[in-house]
Enzyme design. Structure first.
Site, mmCIF file in Angstrom:
data_model
loop_
_atom_site.group_PDB
_atom_site.id
_atom_site.type_symbol
_atom_site.label_atom_id
_atom_site.label_comp_id
_atom_site.label_asym_id
_atom_site.label_seq_id
_atom_site.Cartn_x
_atom_site.Cartn_y
_atom_site.Cartn_z
ATOM 1 N N ASN A 99 -2.675 -8.552 -2.259
ATOM 2 C CA ASN A 99 -3.669 -8.505 -3.337
ATOM 3 C C ASN A 99 -3.478 -7.304 -4.262
ATOM 4 O OD1 ASN A 99 -4.501 -7.330 -0.746
ATOM 5 N ND2 ASN A 99 -6.294 -6.599 -1.862
ATOM 6 N N HIS A 100 -2.772 -6.242 -3.819
ATOM 7 C CA HIS A 100 -2.555 -5.061 -4.672
ATOM 8 C C HIS A 100 -1.205 -5.093 -5.398
ATOM 9 C CE1 HIS A 100 -6.200 -3.248 -3.320
ATOM 10 N NE2 HIS A 100 -5.801 -3.091 -2.074
ATOM 11 N N HIS A 138 -5.214 -4.131 8.151
ATOM 12 C CA HIS A 138 -4.763 -2.837 8.690
ATOM 13 C C HIS A 138 -5.241 -2.600 10.122
ATOM 14 C CE1 HIS A 138 -4.204 -0.953 4.376
ATOM 15 N NE2 HIS A 138 -3.844 -2.222 4.444
ATOM 16 N N HIS A 197 -2.942 -7.295 5.922
ATOM 17 C CA HIS A 197 -4.017 -6.935 4.988
ATOM 18 C C HIS A 197 -5.184 -6.183 5.618
ATOM 19 C CE1 HIS A 197 -6.850 -7.024 1.633
ATOM 20 N NE2 HIS A 197 -7.742 -7.607 2.411
ATOM 21 N N ASN A 242 0.812 -1.221 0.000
ATOM 22 C CA ASN A 242 0.000 0.000 0.000
ATOM 23 C C ASN A 242 0.848 1.276 0.000
ATOM 24 O OD1 ASN A 242 -1.735 -2.052 2.028
ATOM 25 N ND2 ASN A 242 -2.867 -1.110 0.380
HETATM 26 FE FE LIG Z 1 -4.065 -6.184 1.026
#
Ligand SMILES: [Fe+2]
Length: 252
Positions: free
Chosen positions: A59-60, A170, A168, A32
């Site tokens: 996932n990003h 946060h 993930h 992120n």
């Molecule tokens: Fe994530």
């Protein structure tokens, strides 16, 4: 690490924090860093320069195309192992801690809401075997939404790896523990970034999207920055964990 606020906190404080905590190795999730989603080669290099030994993703991973070629050649920035074999990069890396101990890091994606190409449970045993051929100390970053999947993986790997650490959501969880077989676990280490937010996004934008159901361009928030993570102690000879503590440090 989320966005510029997360990066600034890490660049300014990580070296000192490592010294204060006596940490000889640091694993950072960097997916992120680029304005809240994705990572670029330049940002990955900055995170490594700031004191991360291995950077994991999630996932990003593919949000910024320029990361693809970088991942194909990087030895210290890894992506989830349960992407397809044709995707650039790899899900396992080994680096050396300050005291000379080799540390293997595995990055995997959970299934709920994320739907990776392969379920992690199909390949985790092989990955752990491969890691253990190279290092006694093995840490798994399980990037996942569901607490149940993360707890299940830590139970499955108890006694086989040093730690199973979640990323993930946060949101730091209060379940840091060392399991009976000597594996440290925490469901989520939390977020290094702006906590006056909805998991890093400006609160008003996240709420507007939820209340209207319409597309809203997200922006990274700024206030309430904290460095969050977990500190794990282990025996380098056996790889067994002896303690795990959540880390939660305000910044500045
Ligand atoms: Fe994530």
């Amino acid at each position: 690490m989320v966005g510029a606020p997360g990066r600034r906190a890490v660049e300014e404080r990580l070296r000192g924090l490592r010294a204060d905590l006596g940490a000889t190795f640091c694993i950072a999730n960097g997916e992120n860093l680029a304005d809240g989603v994705g990572i670029t080669p330049k940002l990955a290099e900055r995170l490594l320069a700031a004191g991360a030994d291995i950077v994991t993703l999630g996932n990003h991973t593919w949000r910024r195309q320029e990361i693809n070629a970088y991942l194909a050649r990087s030895e210290r920035v890894i992506r989830p192992a349960n992407f397809t074999a044709d995707a650039p990069g790899r899900g396992l890396a080994v680096a050396t801690a300050e005291d000379g101990t080799p540390v293997a890091v595995i990055n995997v994606l959970g299934s709920l809401f994320i739907h990776p190409p392969h379920d992690l449970f199909e390949s985790i045993d092989e990955l752990v075997e491969e890691a253990r051929r190279q290092a006694k100390v093995v840490v798994v970053d399980m990037h996942a939404e569901a607490t149940s999947e993360k707890v299940a993986l830590s139970a499955w790997l108890d006694g086989k790896v040093t730690a199973v650490v979640g990323t993930h959501t946060h949101v730091q969880t209060s379940d840091a523990r060392v399991l009976r077989g000597g594996t440290a676990a925490i469901t989520d280490v939390g977020m290094t970034g702006p906590h006056d937010s909805v998991i890093g996004v400006k609160t008003e934008l996240a709420i507007r999207r939820m209340r209207t159901g319409m597309p809203v361009r997200f922006e990274t928030a700024e206030g309430g920055v904290r460095i969050e993570g977990a500190l794990i102690d282990c025996d380098p000879e056996t790889g067994r964990a002896t303690a795990i503590e959540p880390v939660r440090v305000p910044y500045p």
